[in-house]
Design an enzyme around this catalytic site. Structure first.
Site, short mmCIF file in Angstrom:
data_model
loop_
_atom_site.label_atom_id
_atom_site.label_comp_id
_atom_site.label_asym_id
_atom_site.label_seq_id
_atom_site.Cartn_x
_atom_site.Cartn_y
_atom_site.Cartn_z
CB SER A 15 -0.90 0.02 1.23
OG SER A 15 -1.53 1.28 1.37
CG HIS A 40 -4.09 -1.56 -1.61
ND1 HIS A 40 -5.15 -2.33 -2.05
CD2 HIS A 40 -4.57 -0.78 -0.61
CE1 HIS A 40 -6.22 -2.03 -1.35
NE2 HIS A 40 -5.90 -1.09 -0.47
CG ASP A 42 -5.02 2.55 0.86
OD1 ASP A 42 -5.99 1.77 0.79
OD2 ASP A 42 -3.91 2.20 1.32
CG MET A 44 -8.12 7.30 2.45
SD MET A 44 -7.24 7.23 4.02
CE MET A 44 -6.48 5.61 3.92
CG HIS A 73 -9.34 0.39 -0.80
ND1 HIS A 73 -8.78 0.08 0.43
CD2 HIS A 73 -10.68 0.40 -0.60
CE1 HIS A 73 -9.74 -0.08 1.31
NE2 HIS A 73 -10.91 0.11 0.71
CG MET A 75 -11.11 3.37 1.81
SD MET A 75 -9.80 3.17 3.02
CE MET A 75 -8.38 3.36 1.95
CG MET A 144 -11.65 -2.57 5.08
SD MET A 144 -10.08 -2.18 4.27
CE MET A 144 -9.27 -1.20 5.55
CG PHE A 150 -5.76 7.40 10.33
CD1 PHE A 150 -5.15 8.61 10.01
CD2 PHE A 150 -7.05 7.43 10.84
CE1 PHE A 150 -5.82 9.81 10.18
CE2 PHE A 150 -7.72 8.63 11.02
CZ PHE A 150 -7.10 9.83 10.69
N GLY A 151 -3.03 4.46 8.22
CA GLY A 151 -2.10 3.35 8.21
C GLY A 151 -1.54 3.09 9.60
CG ASP A 182 -6.07 -2.71 3.44
OD1 ASP A 182 -5.10 -2.56 4.19
OD2 ASP A 182 -6.54 -1.80 2.71
CB SER A 205 3.39 0.08 8.56
OG SER A 205 2.53 1.20 8.57
#
Length: 228
Positions: A15, A40, A42, A44, A73, A75, A144, A150-151, A182, A205
């Site tokens: 990600s 991936h 993300d 947002m 993805h 969101m 999920m 948040f990561g 994820d 991470s």
């Protein structure tokens, strides 16, 4: 019942949420060279989730730098308004949240009619029944294991039985739909997630914060194959 996955090998989807945004193309190349199959991405909007990340222009900028599957993805609220923009930018797979779609079937069909793979994501507390009437249409279900936004969060272990149940449903219906997981994926829990039925692991991470990206990808894949 036997595992009926088309591809028994585990695939990884780093990600970019955890990547170095000042050197994004560099980090994307590193995970691709390390053997990751998916990227991936993300997206947002600060409404569906608290954080704000990127839009189609970043996807478009990265596309010439990678042959990986661009796994976008969304969101965001009202994702149907933006699906075409992300496909045009280079997405190969677009995943929307069931919770964000007033007309989920319509949005899934919109994605497929644009010629890319369609996925639907469920937050930890959303039941699998939300997918009942669209599951045969899906290329991917994203479960999920953290609350999105948040990561760096820890995996919610109560979602593991949900992954197992999803795998059972897919097998019973003899579908080729893949399960992506994820949230908080690490070498410590990857084996558990795969044993529950996951096909694709999203990790941010655990890969980008490790220093050695190639080594982190290899370690995570090894951990995933050691089913617990």
């Amino acid at each position: 019942m036997a595992d009926k996955r088309i591809n028994p090998s585990i695939q990884l989807a780093p990600s970019i949420l955890a990547a170095d945004f000042a050197n994004l193309a560099r980090d994307v190349k590193k995970v691709e060279q390390a053997g990751a199959e998916y990227l991936h991405i993300d997206v947002m909007d600060g409404q569906f989730v608290p954080n704000i990340t990127i839009g189609p222009l970043v996807v478009q900028a990265l596309r010439p730098h990678s042959k990986m599957i661009f796994d976008v993805h969304l969101m965001i609220v009202e994702p149907g308004k933006y699906v075409a923009d992300f496909v045009q930018a280079g997405a190969d797979l677009v995943t929307v949240h069931a919770e964000a779609c007033s007309h989920l079937h319509r949005t899934v069909m919109q994605i497929k009619e644009l010629g890319v793979q369609a996925g639907v994501s469920l937050n930890p507390a959303t039941p699998l029944s939300a997918l009942e009437h669209v599951l045969p249409l899906l290329d991917l279900v994203l479960l999920m294991t953290v609350n999105p936004g948040f990561g760096g969060q820890k995996l919610i272990p109560q979602v593991l039985p949900k992954i197992k149940k999803m795998r059972k449903i897919i097998n019973q219906q003899e579908l080729s739909t893949q399960i992506q997981v994820d949230g908080g994926i690490s070498c410590e829990n990857a084996g558990l997630v795969v044993a529950a039925g996951a096909d694709i692991l999203v990790a941010g991470s655990a890969i980008f914060d490790a220093g050695d990206i190639k080594g982190a990808v290899q370690k995570l894949r090894q951990a995933a194959m050691q089913r617990q």
